[in-house]
Design a protein around this motif. Structure first.
Motif, PDB file in Angstrom:
ATOM      1  N   ASP A   1      25.983  -5.751   3.757  1.00 37.07           N
ATOM      2  CA  ASP A   1      25.289  -6.691   4.642  1.00 37.07           C
ATOM      3  C   ASP A   1      24.621  -7.129   4.613  1.00 37.07           C
ATOM      4  OD1 ASP A   1      23.689  -5.327   4.607  1.00 37.07           O
ATOM      5  OD2 ASP A   1      23.247  -4.117   6.161  1.00 37.07           O
TER       6      ASP A   1
ATOM      7  N   GLY B   1      29.606 -18.611  19.020  1.00 40.65           N
ATOM      8  CA  GLY B   1      30.250 -17.634  17.776  1.00 40.65           C
ATOM      9  C   GLY B   1      31.314 -17.894  16.976  1.00 40.65           C
TER      10      GLY B   1
ATOM     11  N   ARG C   1      33.474 -12.209   9.751  1.00 38.20           N
ATOM     12  CA  ARG C   1      33.483 -10.609   9.910  1.00 38.20           C
ATOM     13  C   ARG C   1      34.206 -10.415   9.870  1.00 38.20           C
ATOM     14  NH1 ARG C   1      29.294  -7.385  10.330  1.00 38.20           N
ATOM     15  NH2 ARG C   1      29.533  -5.026  11.068  1.00 38.20           N
TER      16      ARG C   1
ATOM     17  N   GLU D   1      34.948  -0.323  14.184  1.00 42.93           N
ATOM     18  CA  GLU D   1      34.387  -1.528  14.727  1.00 42.93           C
ATOM     19  C   GLU D   1      36.095  -1.893  15.308  1.00 42.93           C
ATOM     20  OE1 GLU D   1      31.776  -4.686  13.662  1.00 42.93           O
ATOM     21  OE2 GLU D   1      31.610  -3.183  11.736  1.00 42.93           O
TER      22      GLU D   1
ATOM     23  N   SER E   1      24.877 -15.728  17.396  1.00 39.35           N
ATOM     24  CA  SER E   1      25.411 -14.910  16.041  1.00 39.35           C
ATOM     25  C   SER E   1      25.468 -13.346  16.346  1.00 39.35           C
ATOM     26  CB  SER E   1      23.973 -14.977  15.851  1.00 39.35           C
ATOM     27  OG  SER E   1      23.081 -14.787  16.475  1.00 39.35           O
ATOM     28  N   ASP E   2      25.554 -13.174  14.949  1.00 40.42           N
ATOM     29  CA  ASP E   2      25.407 -11.603  15.214  1.00 40.42           C
ATOM     30  C   ASP E   2      24.092 -10.490  15.285  1.00 40.42           C
ATOM     31  OD1 ASP E   2      24.132 -11.187  13.037  1.00 40.42           O
ATOM     32  OD2 ASP E   2      25.469 -10.327  11.631  1.00 40.42           O
TER      33      ASP E   2
ATOM     34  N   TYR F   1      24.655  -7.940  18.440  1.00 39.69           N
ATOM     35  CA  TYR F   1      25.297  -7.521  18.328  1.00 39.69           C
ATOM     36  C   TYR F   1      25.206  -5.929  17.386  1.00 39.69           C
ATOM     37  CZ  TYR F   1      30.772  -6.129  16.771  1.00 39.69           C
ATOM     38  OH  TYR F   1      31.484  -4.746  16.092  1.00 39.69           O
ATOM     39  N   LYS F   2      24.666  -6.348  16.176  1.00 37.43           N
ATOM     40  CA  LYS F   2      24.789  -5.861  15.204  1.00 37.43           C
ATOM     41  C   LYS F   2      23.204  -4.534  15.089  1.00 37.43           C
ATOM     42  CE  LYS F   2      25.374  -6.322  10.717  1.00 37.43           C
ATOM     43  NZ  LYS F   2      24.968  -6.976   9.290  1.00 37.43           N
TER      44      LYS F   2
ATOM     45  N   TRP G   1      30.807 -16.631  13.386  1.00 37.35           N
ATOM     46  CA  TRP G   1      30.587 -15.163  12.275  1.00 37.35           C
ATOM     47  C   TRP G   1      31.214 -14.499  13.015  1.00 37.35           C
ATOM     48  CZ3 TRP G   1      29.633 -11.255  15.126  1.00 37.35           C
ATOM     49  CH2 TRP G   1      29.914 -11.315  16.411  1.00 37.35           C
ATOM     50  N   VAL G   2      32.276 -14.541  13.836  1.00 33.08           N
ATOM     51  CA  VAL G   2      33.038 -13.173  14.500  1.00 33.08           C
ATOM     52  C   VAL G   2      34.329 -13.572  13.322  1.00 33.08           C
ATOM     53  CG1 VAL G   2      35.187 -12.626  16.011  1.00 33.08           C
ATOM     54  CG2 VAL G   2      32.283 -13.166  16.980  1.00 33.08           C
TER      55      VAL G   2
END
Length: 515
Positions: free
Chosen positions: A229, A202, A209, A59, A170-171, A174-175, A205-206
């Motif tokens: 996670d 976002g 992360r 990532e 939110s993620d 993406y996840k 959360w970005v």
């Protein structure tokens, strides 16, 4: 140096030079074998673009201010593996949140891919798909909500791109696509690549992360390994690359007025700081970033039977089936503080403390448990008995939608009333949503002592046992188009339930009304 694309469509490693032409600054390479300079169609700019394309971390996020060429680099990260012999196994998918937002990506892909690959690349406008001569494909798609994952379930995309990642609140979208990051060809690199500017719903959360910002003076941040996670599983490694507008000499030479236009277009100071400075310390993504401080707002748990009789206890409720429901229990101070475990509670009259909660979720963000209303009511009564507050809990506010009929004369509120739990409909008039968020901000701010250590206005506090409030509310993102509101796609159910409690209007019944 970065991988170069020139008229032969073959990537070559060479030292890059820059020359001024009538069209602006152009990259060239020196061909040592032929002892001549050759024009280059595209090359990674020295610095962040180069670092992004060379990253081998699963990532990799390309962040920074506007202008360093993040979108171009994202497209080229896929393109650099075209023609390497992977053929149809090299499949990529690039997401924006909505189809209209893909317009810029499509335009840039058409510009560069036609120059680099010529007739060896075909774009299908109806399916938004690029197909290359050896069978490689890059799909341009939208992904707005969690359920959109099912359009791609079972597919294999060893390359995934996410443009403007901070536009996702939110993620979860993406996840969810991690399951599709796979291939049966062991020679193919599996890569998830994304770009973003700090401004957007976002933001929080970005930032969390990738542990942003990248350390000052650095282009590439530390590689994050062995993080866990929500289920406690080890996540793949990730890293952030930070870009700067000043790196893009080509654009600045061709468009010297770009910075002035950015300043004029910014809607507020936070957006300007994000666009010009790539500032991750702005108040942008979160509704409560500037007023939330767990040092003051989060209180130790105590035996709820110690709550004085003069304190009012009630509950608030936000209904949900496919989405989570939320029940919050509150105590309101009468101005006489009490001591528990060496700590004083309720120092200011009107102080609200969230003493308990019940969040009806499956354990997955924003996913409900589909419990019927009567069972929720029974669960509420059972919890109140366990907490030792049964019989003390007053009727509280709830989402007005529970009073709507769902079948003949049945309502959710009616079903719960039959089971022994009553609610009052909350005021949901024009502007009430924004007013509620502002009331929350005011209460949180009032909970923080002044320099002298005193407080004068009633604040809002949370017991440490209310872990779902602590998980979701402090990071609620602002709506990118309306900064006075929360993004409605976020997990805002507890936030809504708290708003209802703060906007509660108690009914006062005079003796005359009984005559």
């Amino acid at each position: 140096m970065g991988l170069l694309f020139h008229k032969t469509d073959r990537p070559v490693d060479h030292h890059v030079y820059w020359k001024e032409t009538d069209e602006g600054i152009q990259p060239v390479i020196y061909d040592r074998r032929r002892r001549m300079y050759r024009n280059v169609t595209w090359t990674a700019l020295p610095g962040s673009q180069d670092a992004f394309l060379q990253s081998c971390v699963f990532e990799t996020l390309y962040t920074g201010n506007r202008g360093p060429g993040k979108t171009d680099a994202l497209l080229m990260d896929f393109a650099q593996f075209v023609g390497r012999g992977f053929k149809e196994d090299w499949r990529g998918i690039l997401f924006r949140r909505t189809y209209p937002e893909l317009a810029d990506v499509i335009a840039k892909s058409q510009k560069w891919f036609k120059l680099i690959f010529g007739d060896r690349a075909k774009y299908n406008a109806s399916s938004h798909t690029w197909t290359f001569a050896d069978g490689e494909q890059l799909m341009l798609r939208h992904f707005k909500k969690k359920d959109d994952y099912w359009h791609y379930h079972g597919h294999a995309y060893p390359w995934q791109g996410w443009e403007e990642l901070c536009t996702w609140p939110s993620d979860e979208c993406y996840k969810s696509m991690f399951a599709c990051a796979r291939t049966t060809n062991k020679k193919i690199p599996i890569r998830i690549r994304s770009t973003c500017n700090p401004y957007g719903s976002g933001h929080n959360w970005v930032k969390a992360r990738w542990r942003l910002p990248v350390p000052k003076g650095e282009i590439v941040g530390p590689v994050i390994k062995n993080s866990l996670d929500i289920a406690g599983e080890v996540e793949p490694p990730r890293v952030a690359v930070n870009g700067f507008l000043k790196e893009n000499k080509i654009m600045l030479a061709a468009d010297p007025g770009y910075i002035k236009r950015l300043r004029a277009a910014a809607r507020n100071e936070a957006e300007l700081a994000a666009w010009l400075d790539g500032d991750w310390d702005i108040i942008a993504g979160g509704m409560f970033d500037d007023v939330w401080n767990p040092r003051w707002h989060v209180l130790p748990k105590f035996d709820l039977s110690l709550i004085p009789q003069g304190y009012r206890i009630n509950r608030s409720y936000d209904h949900g089936q496919s989405k989570p429901f939320s029940v919050g229990w509150w105590m309101e101070s009468d101005g006489n503080p009490f001591e528990a475990n060496g700590r004083y509670y309720g120092r200011v009259k009107g102080d609200l403390t969230r003493i308990a909660e019940w969040y009806g979720w499956s354990g997955k963000p924003n996913d409900g448990i589909r419990m019927v209303s009567a069972d929720i009511a029974e669960g509420i009564k059972e919890r109140e008995a366990q907490m030792g507050i049964a019989g003390r809990v007053k009727t509280g506010p709830a989402d007005a939608s529970i009073f709507d009929r769902y079948e003949a004369n049945k309502t959710v509120a009616g079903d719960m009333r039959v089971a022994g739990v009553r609610w009052e409909a909350v005021d949901k008039g024009p502007g009430s949503r924004k007013q509620g968020w502002e009331q929350m901000r005011s209460r949180l701010k009032a909970a923080i002592p002044e320099e002298q250590g005193s407080r004068h206005q009633p604040g809002m506090f949370i017991l440490e046992t209310c872990d779902q409030f602590l998980r979701t509310v402090p990071v609620l993102p602002r709506d990118d188009k309306d900064l006075d509101d929360v993004d409605t796609d976020a997990e805002d159910h507890i936030g809504d339930e708290v708003r209802y409690r703060l906007r509660e209007k108690r009914r006062v019944i005079s003796q005359d009304s009984w005559k």
